[in-house]
Design an enzyme around this catalytic site. Structure first.
Site, mmCIF file in Angstrom:
data_model
loop_
_atom_site.group_PDB
_atom_site.id
_atom_site.type_symbol
_atom_site.label_atom_id
_atom_site.label_comp_id
_atom_site.label_asym_id
_atom_site.label_seq_id
_atom_site.Cartn_x
_atom_site.Cartn_y
_atom_site.Cartn_z
ATOM 1 N N HIS A 59 35.774 43.009 46.588
ATOM 2 C CA HIS A 59 34.562 42.199 46.688
ATOM 3 C C HIS A 59 33.442 42.969 47.386
ATOM 4 C CE1 HIS A 59 32.476 38.221 47.170
ATOM 5 N NE2 HIS A 59 31.915 38.886 48.167
ATOM 6 N N GLU A 60 33.754 43.579 48.528
ATOM 7 C CA GLU A 60 32.732 44.288 49.295
ATOM 8 C C GLU A 60 32.297 45.579 48.607
ATOM 9 O OE1 GLU A 60 31.112 43.123 51.792
ATOM 10 O OE2 GLU A 60 32.339 41.309 51.835
ATOM 11 N N HIS B 55 29.691 44.937 45.937
ATOM 12 C CA HIS B 55 28.337 44.804 46.487
ATOM 13 C C HIS B 55 27.683 46.184 46.641
ATOM 14 C CE1 HIS B 55 28.421 40.567 47.229
ATOM 15 N NE2 HIS B 55 29.356 40.606 48.168
#
Length: 254
Positions: free
Chosen positions: A54-55, A58
């Site tokens: 997820h990170e 980004h």
């Protein structure tokens, strides 16, 4: 769990001990311990796989849009240690609710800051949806394999167990993070619809808004709409993998 074991122990002490009762109590304690250990291991798996993806998503999208901050800080990696947050990761493992260390993004490096932030923020939930979709494909593949090769049932059983959890967690993370409440990703996506004056005005109260939001979440008020959103997203993923359902039907009906 501890209170239940304590109560069982107290109940046991009120009666004359015998081998059957001692064996039953031992089995119960073993079951509760294994159940607790299983939950911890599954949460650790989530913390060290799902959160880094997820990170990293980004940071990767931000990098493609012109911001190399995450890359310079060594955050464009799936190495869980690079995204480890002491409190957030520990909370995820112990309680099932937590967070990773946020990837730094410098909006001033984007050609269009507002849109750059929105797209970078959207990358996180989209990565969760993609992981859920891949997990759904693998889940249905495992069922097909166990149908074709019955000897693999035990291995496929555990694979299915893990994949079901991966699907559920990723769908839940995507739905939760798309809520347009700061500092969740959905608030950055919604920023493209709000005038800058209003958006940055709200950002001044980001922490207060989020604390109130967490209280609302724990009150259970949002459980019904969030559950409905999860069901809708799960149905979409199920529809996208429909060919596997048809194949499973053929194999089971053969």
């Amino acid at each position: 769990m501890d209170r239940l074991v304590f109560s069982l122990t107290g109940l046991y002490n009120n009666y004359k001990p015998n081998s059957d009762k001692m064996q039953e109590l031992s089995c119960l304690k073993g079951y509760f311990f294994m159940s607790w250990l299983y939950q911890i291991l599954v949460r650790a798996l989530i913390a060290f796989t799902v959160l880094p993806i997820h990170e990293c998503a980004h940071g990767y999208v931000a990098y493609k849009l012109g911001d190399d901050t995450a890359k310079r800080m060594g955050r464009l990696t799936l190495n869980p240690l690079k995204h480890f947050d002491l409190f957030g990761t520990t909370a995820m493992i112990l309680t099932g609710f937590g967070w990773a260390k946020a990837v730094p993004i410098n909006a001033s490096r984007f050609k269009h800051p507002k849109y750059g932030m929105a797209v970078s923020a959207l990358a996180g939930p989209v990565s969760n949806i993609l992981v859920a979709l891949i997990s759904m494909v693998l889940y249905k593949t495992a069922i097909i394999v166990s149908s074709l090769y019955p000897d693999t049932y035990q291995v496929m059983y555990w694979a299915v167990e893990i994949l079901v959890i991966m699907i559920s967690v990723n769908v839940s993370l995507a739905v939760f993070n798309l809520i347009p409440i700061p500092p969740l990703d959905g608030s950055r996506v919604a920023s493209v619809l709000l005038p800058e004056k209003i958006y940055f005005g709200l950002m001044k109260f980001e922490r207060i808004i989020f604390l109130v939001f967490i209280l609302v979440v724990y009150s259970g008020i949002l459980e019904a709409p969030l559950a409905q959103a999860r069901i809708w997203m799960f149905n979409v993923l199920d529809w996208l993998t429909l060919p596997f359902d048809l194949l499973i039907g053929v194999l089971i009906g053969r």
